[in-house]
Design a protein around this motif. Structure first.
Motif, mmCIF file in Angstrom:
data_model
loop_
_atom_site.group_PDB
_atom_site.id
_atom_site.type_symbol
_atom_site.label_atom_id
_atom_site.label_comp_id
_atom_site.label_asym_id
_atom_site.label_seq_id
_atom_site.Cartn_x
_atom_site.Cartn_y
_atom_site.Cartn_z
ATOM 1 N N LEU A 181 0.824 -1.212 0.000
ATOM 2 C CA LEU A 181 0.000 0.000 0.000
ATOM 3 C C LEU A 181 0.854 1.257 0.000
ATOM 4 C CD1 LEU A 181 -2.716 -1.067 2.629
ATOM 5 C CD2 LEU A 181 -2.755 -1.344 0.131
ATOM 6 N N ASP A 182 1.671 1.398 -1.039
ATOM 7 C CA ASP A 182 2.522 2.572 -1.182
ATOM 8 C C ASP A 182 3.467 2.691 0.011
ATOM 9 O OD1 ASP A 182 3.572 4.852 -2.396
ATOM 10 O OD2 ASP A 182 2.126 6.182 -1.404
ATOM 11 N N ASP A 183 3.965 1.554 0.460
ATOM 12 C CA ASP A 183 4.904 1.469 1.584
ATOM 13 C C ASP A 183 4.311 1.952 2.909
ATOM 14 O OD1 ASP A 183 6.800 0.409 -0.043
ATOM 15 O OD2 ASP A 183 7.970 2.249 -0.273
ATOM 16 N N ARG A 184 2.987 1.989 2.998
ATOM 17 C CA ARG A 184 2.358 2.402 4.256
ATOM 18 C C ARG A 184 2.158 1.228 5.217
ATOM 19 N NH1 ARG A 184 0.130 7.466 4.649
ATOM 20 N NH2 ARG A 184 0.134 8.720 2.754
ATOM 21 N N LEU A 185 1.991 0.054 4.692
ATOM 22 C CA LEU A 185 1.757 -1.125 5.526
ATOM 23 C C LEU A 185 2.982 -2.025 5.484
ATOM 24 C CD1 LEU A 185 -0.192 -2.841 7.253
ATOM 25 C CD2 LEU A 185 -0.937 -3.945 5.114
ATOM 26 N N LYS A 186 3.581 -2.244 6.651
ATOM 27 C CA LYS A 186 4.752 -3.114 6.735
ATOM 28 C C LYS A 186 4.377 -4.388 7.479
ATOM 29 C CE LYS A 186 8.268 -2.162 9.503
ATOM 30 N NZ LYS A 186 9.514 -1.562 10.031
ATOM 31 N N PHE A 187 4.601 -5.506 6.833
ATOM 32 C CA PHE A 187 4.337 -6.816 7.425
ATOM 33 C C PHE A 187 5.663 -7.468 7.797
ATOM 34 C CE2 PHE A 187 4.485 -11.410 6.599
ATOM 35 C CZ PHE A 187 3.622 -11.854 7.591
ATOM 36 N N THR A 188 5.727 -8.033 8.996
ATOM 37 C CA THR A 188 6.898 -8.793 9.430
ATOM 38 C C THR A 188 6.424 -10.132 9.980
ATOM 39 O OG1 THR A 188 8.054 -6.753 10.048
ATOM 40 C CG2 THR A 188 8.946 -8.827 10.883
ATOM 41 N N GLY A 189 6.948 -11.189 9.436
ATOM 42 C CA GLY A 189 6.627 -12.528 9.916
ATOM 43 C C GLY A 189 7.893 -13.302 10.222
ATOM 44 N N SER A 190 7.952 -13.930 11.397
ATOM 45 C CA SER A 190 9.137 -14.683 11.812
ATOM 46 C C SER A 190 8.717 -16.041 12.346
ATOM 47 C CB SER A 190 9.913 -13.940 12.914
ATOM 48 O OG SER A 190 10.160 -12.609 12.564
ATOM 49 N N LEU A 191 9.586 -17.012 12.197
ATOM 50 C CA LEU A 191 9.343 -18.353 12.725
ATOM 51 C C LEU A 191 10.674 -18.933 13.172
ATOM 52 C CD1 LEU A 191 7.054 -20.460 13.121
ATOM 53 C CD2 LEU A 191 7.824 -21.496 10.973
ATOM 54 N N ARG A 192 10.692 -19.470 14.384
ATOM 55 C CA ARG A 192 11.930 -20.038 14.930
ATOM 56 C C ARG A 192 11.638 -21.390 15.554
ATOM 57 N NH1 ARG A 192 17.124 -17.671 17.192
ATOM 58 N NH2 ARG A 192 17.992 -19.382 18.444
ATOM 59 N N TYR A 193 12.587 -22.306 15.388
ATOM 60 C CA TYR A 193 12.521 -23.618 16.034
ATOM 61 C C TYR A 193 13.731 -23.761 16.944
ATOM 62 C CZ TYR A 193 12.735 -28.647 16.817
ATOM 63 O OH TYR A 193 12.800 -29.883 17.409
ATOM 64 N N ASP A 194 13.495 -24.168 18.194
ATOM 65 C CA ASP A 194 14.576 -24.370 19.159
ATOM 66 C C ASP A 194 14.450 -25.741 19.794
ATOM 67 O OD1 ASP A 194 16.276 -21.738 19.804
ATOM 68 O OD2 ASP A 194 14.227 -21.138 19.313
ATOM 69 N N LYS A 195 15.584 -26.337 20.073
ATOM 70 C CA LYS A 195 15.611 -27.662 20.685
ATOM 71 C C LYS A 195 16.699 -27.695 21.748
ATOM 72 C CE LYS A 195 14.781 -32.174 21.019
ATOM 73 N NZ LYS A 195 15.531 -32.377 22.291
ATOM 74 N N SER A 196 16.298 -28.079 22.959
ATOM 75 C CA SER A 196 17.256 -28.321 24.025
ATOM 76 C C SER A 196 17.411 -29.818 24.206
ATOM 77 C CB SER A 196 16.777 -27.691 25.337
ATOM 78 O OG SER A 196 17.685 -27.970 26.379
ATOM 79 N N GLN A 197 18.595 -30.254 24.553
ATOM 80 C CA GLN A 197 18.909 -31.678 24.648
ATOM 81 C C GLN A 197 17.936 -32.422 25.557
ATOM 82 O OE1 GLN A 197 23.119 -32.633 25.218
ATOM 83 N NE2 GLN A 197 22.557 -34.019 26.871
ATOM 84 N N ASN A 198 17.458 -31.770 26.606
ATOM 85 C CA ASN A 198 16.633 -32.455 27.600
ATOM 86 C C ASN A 198 15.134 -32.259 27.419
ATOM 87 O OD1 ASN A 198 18.966 -33.394 28.834
ATOM 88 N ND2 ASN A 198 19.078 -31.675 30.251
ATOM 89 N N PHE A 199 14.722 -31.522 26.365
ATOM 90 C CA PHE A 199 13.304 -31.212 26.213
ATOM 91 C C PHE A 199 12.886 -31.299 24.759
ATOM 92 C CE2 PHE A 199 15.088 -28.762 29.732
ATOM 93 C CZ PHE A 199 14.333 -29.260 30.790
ATOM 94 N N ASP A 200 11.570 -31.375 24.569
ATOM 95 C CA ASP A 200 11.041 -31.372 23.211
ATOM 96 C C ASP A 200 11.314 -30.032 22.539
ATOM 97 O OD1 ASP A 200 10.050 -33.920 23.603
ATOM 98 O OD2 ASP A 200 8.065 -33.216 24.223
ATOM 99 N N GLY A 201 11.303 -30.036 21.214
ATOM 100 C CA GLY A 201 11.520 -28.813 20.456
ATOM 101 C C GLY A 201 10.386 -27.811 20.641
ATOM 102 N N ASN A 202 10.685 -26.537 20.377
ATOM 103 C CA ASN A 202 9.710 -25.469 20.573
ATOM 104 C C ASN A 202 9.679 -24.580 19.335
ATOM 105 O OD1 ASN A 202 8.079 -24.095 22.977
ATOM 106 N ND2 ASN A 202 8.997 -22.467 21.740
#
Length: 929
Positions: A574-595
């Motif tokens: 929209l003529d640079d009026r609307l800025k969309f930001t989308g992020s997605l991250r996956y993390d895994k610790s040795q002792n727990f399920d991924g997040n």
């Protein structure tokens, strides 16, 4: 000595043919602009202005060339240079508002504050210069959304959006990209290994969840501190501060702070930098004498008195026909020298091998000092040392770094254990309580004294081996009289205790833990045009090494790993009026399920000049259980802390002594206990207390404790930023957080023998009733997650306006609240520890007249409840006024500043159990050529 050798090296080396230009940078009112950057266009060479706005730039670029001049809060300008003798007089136009400042942390890409998708606070060079606090780090308390938890004059932890104690494991702090958290403690120790006042370039703070980009523990906030580059900020800078602190308990004491920075760009390809700072002061003495067991203050009228900042009186026992009795303790100020020291240094080499923006950085940081930390107990951190080393390569659109953090607890010790074992060095607990009971009963029987008189006689006998003449026939004790603070006996016993890591005899804790970390990030904006896309990832390894004094690492260090990866897409419509930001991250610790952590945000810029910016975001955060949550195995005497990693339940082993009554009932003299007992065979504390009062087995409840797992937060945020009539900036925000699996600690009681249960006819269950009745039981503090639904919400309002010429007024208000149903988890302790209402105001002018500036800050907070494992209580409302005045001496390249904190106010609290914060005045002289 090493620092001075390095400085000498900076100015030795090969000379290159260079053009040197000089000049000055001012605003439209002809006032100098410190910290402006001057960079040769198309080259890496640069410089920055000093406090009087002047600069000197040396470059091998051939004439003619152009330089770009930039400064926060001003429009950039390009100036042509045609002669080496040309003196540049650059005038920058005000951008009028701080909302046009450029930040990087919100989206890992440069963007204006006004367009940030989330709430962000920033402190730049000008704000650092104008801070009313003694240091820039202390000045962070004047930022919107920031609340400090002060454990020591040199140990302040940042609290944003609540649920924080001094050990704020829900907040991250990065210095030049490196996590400042202690590997063993998993939280930041203030500015111990941070940045010097004369080397800090900027501070950016995100008060909300940021796990989508920054991973685990960026849960309730994250702060970025960036130091100055030696390519653009050369020379030797020095500061010295002298002041005095005044507190009711500590009196008036000196404060000294010194720092030096040396930086040299030998060529446009190679530069070196070094920093050194040293601070010493006297502590805010903690002397809260309130009773933690109820009743009167002091043993005169309360034989089971346990003072909050008196240690040793936690050792208590029940004596038949006498009651519950505690030993006589020592004040905190008797157990430590109340001195604070901090020394830190860093060294870095910077290489730019090519004409592009690629830079290689090799950096080493070290920080050591003495301060006080408050957790379950109060700890004197003596000669505590942290080190960090980093190798980083970064360019226009990428970075990659690897670093390590290591720590050494030095001569640190637990003050509560120090008091216990100083007492025991004079007389064992068994003998002391036997002496007390004997004298108490004889005093009543022979002398006819009442309970309080008998208690006084009994304590005098147990402490000092002294009896009234009427009962002087009682046999003399074999133990020594109580050691008086300051006596040779006391000093020797204390020195022995703090040097011994065996907590049955001493108080020292050992810690040589480490962490290793790597980060990478790449921005495809020069390759992919339809949107700005970034990808990145991280890897971390913890190495716990306490030699069995904190963790269950009796047989060697314990290691575990974490890793994560993320992607982000940002696009304007929209003529640079609307800025969309989308992020997605996956993390895994040795002792727990991924997040998985997503974030979605929209920013819409309305108005003809796009200066009405509305933002809406949804993001998640998560926090992995800390190293202590998982692997601690610490016997604190009255109870033991047991981490809940599955392997830790078997790693923790102890042997307990069974009572004579238990042995008479057929039990062995000693029994082995493990962490399994804490999590698998225990009753709730409240139900055991009810059972003790009623003797009814139906009152007992099994402690249903699950093993700890990561906690999560869903964060919804809306905001609005604008500039009205070019000089009034408005920043509004509101947030709502929903927490799941919120981490919690709980106290449980495990019987030495039998199996906990609800069937009173079961012989194994009946054995637990006997164990509880005979006192054959162990109290554990375990780590788990609450089943209660917890939410928090808040509103922030920030206004800034120039009211007359360059006089600027600022005011901000924050409302914070949390909700949960206590009936869902009666034992849950929220520990929100945040005022419901906070108001902050400022008035300042960097140039009242030529070279003279001032600033005033005022803070007010409403009363609020403080909850922690050390102590609970109400923090009273308080108002704090800070002020400073500064004067520039251009001829001497110097700035003189005089300031004071807590002007006209009385001592005030921020943490139950820590020292009340008094007044401070300081004067500083900074030379910055």
């Amino acid at each position: 000595m090493r620092v001075y050798l390095l400085i000498m090296l900076f100015f030795s080396g090969i000379c290159f043919a260079q053009n040197t230009i000089t000049g000055s940078v001012t605003d439209s009112n002809k006032q100098s602009i410190p910290g402006a950057n001057i960079v040769v266009v198309g080259d890496n060479t640069g410089a920055s202005t000093d406090f009087d706005g002047t600069f000197k730039l040396s470059t091998t670029a051939k004439l003619p060339f152009s330089v770009k001049v930039t400064a926060i809060g001003f429009e950039s300008k390009i100036v042509n240079v045609t002669s080496a003798s040309q003196k540049l007089i650059v005038v920058l136009k005000d951008e009028e508002t701080k909302l046009d400042e450029i930040v990087v942390s919100a989206s890992r890409t440069p963007e204006r504050v006004i367009e940030s998708p989330v709430t962000i606070e920033r402190m730049g060079i000008q704000e650092i210069k104008n801070t009313t606090a003694a240091t820039f780090y202390d000045g962070l308390e004047n930022l919107k959304e920031v609340n400090f938890n002060t454990s020591s004059i040199s140990f302040k932890s940042v609290n944003t959006r609540g649920f924080a104690t001094v050990a704020n494991t829900r907040f991250m702090q990065l210095v030049d990209g490196m996590d400042n958290s202690s590997p063993a403690l998993n939280f930041v120790l203030g500015n111990l290994i941070g940045v010097s006042d004369i080397d800090v370039a900027s501070v950016e703070l995100l008060p909300g969840a940021s796990s989508a980009l920054y991973g685990a523990n960026a849960f309730n906030g994250i702060m970025f501190m960036t130091s100055k580059s030696p390519f653009t900020n050369e020379g030797i800078s020095v500061y010295y501060k002298y002041g005095q602190t005044t507190q009711n308990a500590a009196g008036t004491n000196d404060y000294n702070d010194f720092g030096i920075r040396a930086a040299k760009a030998f060529t446009k390809h190679f530069a070196l930098k070094a920093n050194f700072t040293y601070m010493e002061a006297s502590e805010w003495i903690a002397n809260d004498t309130r009773s933690m067991t109820g009743g009167s203050v002091g043993h005169d009228m309360n034989q089971n008195y346990d003072g909050l900042n008196i240690y040793g009186d936690e050792v208590t026992t029940f004596i038949p026909n006498v009651g519950q009795v505690s030993r006589t303790g020592y004040r905190e100020q008797d157990l430590t020298d109340n001195k604070v020291q901090s020394m830190k240094a860093d060294f870095s080499a910077h290489i730019k091998p090519w004409a592009n923006e690629t830079e290689f950085i090799l950096q080493y940081k070290i920080g050591t000092g003495s301060t006080i930390y408050q957790g379950a107990n109060r700890y004197a951190l003596k000669d505590f040392l942290m080190q960090q080393g980093k190798f980083e390569v970064k360019g226009k659109n990428f970075f990659g770094r690897v670093y390590f953090t290591s720590e050494d607890a030095g001569n640190s010790y637990d003050m509560r254990f120090a008091a216990w074992n100083v007492n025991r060095a004079a007389k064992s607990d068994q003998e002391w309580f036997t002496n007390y009971a004997t004298a108490y009963q004889y005093a009543g029987a022979v002398m006819g004294t009442d309970a309080n008189q008998s208690a006084s006689i009994a304590r005098n006998f147990a402490d000092y081996n002294v009896l009234p003449a009427q009962i002087s026939f009682i046999p003399k004790p074999t133990g020594a009289a109580r050691f008086e603070p300051g006596s040779a006996q006391f000093n020797q016993a204390l020195a022995t205790a703090v040097a011994n890591p065996d907590l049955t005899k001493g108080a020292k804790f050992i810690d040589h833990s480490k962490l290793y970390h790597s980060d990478v990030n790449y921005n495809f904006k020069d390759i992919i045009k339809f949107a700005e896309i970034q990808v990145g990832g991280s890897w971390r390894k913890y190495v716990m090494d306490s030699e069995g004094t904190i963790f269950t690492d009796y047989d060697g260090p314990i290691e575990y790993k974490e890793y994560g990866a993320y992607a982000q897409l940002q696009k304007k419509f929209l003529d640079d009026r609307l800025k969309f930001t989308g992020s997605l991250r996956y993390d895994k610790s040795q002792n727990f399920d991924g997040n998985i952590s997503p974030r979605v945000s929209f920013v819409y810029s309305a108005g003809a000049n796009k200066n009405h910016n509305f933002r809406l975001s949804y993001q998640t955060g998560f926090r992995n259980p800390t190293t202590q949550d998982q692997y601690i195995g610490l016997d604190l005497g009255p109870f033991a802390l047991i981490g809940s990693a599955p392997e830790n339940l078997d790693r923790f082993q102890e042997t307990v002594n069974v009572s004579a009554a238990g042995q008479a009932a057929g039990q062995p003299a000693t029994i082995g206990m493990s962490g399994q007992n804490a999590y698998r065979n225990a009753y709730t504390v409240a139900s055991v207390q009810a059972f003790a009062a009623s003797a009814n087995p139906s009152d007992l409840q099994i402690a249903d404790i699950g093993l700890v797992k990561p906690e999560q937060v869903q964060a919804f945020e809306a905001g609005y930023r604008t500039v009205i009539q070019n000089d009034l900036s408005v920043d509004l925000n509101a947030y709502y957080n929903i927490y799941n699996d919120f981490m919690n600690t709980a106290r449980v009681i495990s019987p030495y023998y039998g199996t906990v249960g609800t069937d009173p006819t079961n012989p194994a269950v009946q054995q637990t009733y006997q164990a509880l009745a005979f006192g054959d039981r162990r109290v554990y503090q375990v780590y788990t997650n609450t089943t209660a639904q917890i939410s928090s919400f808040g509103v922030g309002i920030g206004l800034n306006k120039k009211v007359y010429k360059d006089f600027e007024v600022g005011v901000n208000y924050n409302y914070s609240q949390f909700n949960f149903d206590q009936s869902e988890d009666p034992d849950f302790v929220a520990g929100f520890n945040t005022p419901k209402h906070r108001i902050k105001g400022s008035l300042g002018n960097a140039k009242v007249i030529k070279n003279l500036g001032f600033n005033v800050n005022v803070r007010w907070n409403s009363e609020y409840l403080w909850e922690s494992s050390f102590g609970d209580g109400m923090i009273p409302e308080n108002t704090v006024l800070d002020a400073q005045i500064n004067y520039a001496l251009p001829k001497w390249k110097s700035v003189i500043k005089v300031g004071a904190t807590n002007l006209f106010g009385s001592d005030y609290l921020q943490v139950i159990g820590a020292g009340a914060i008094g007044k401070m005045w300081f004067a500083s002289w900074t030379i910055n050529p």
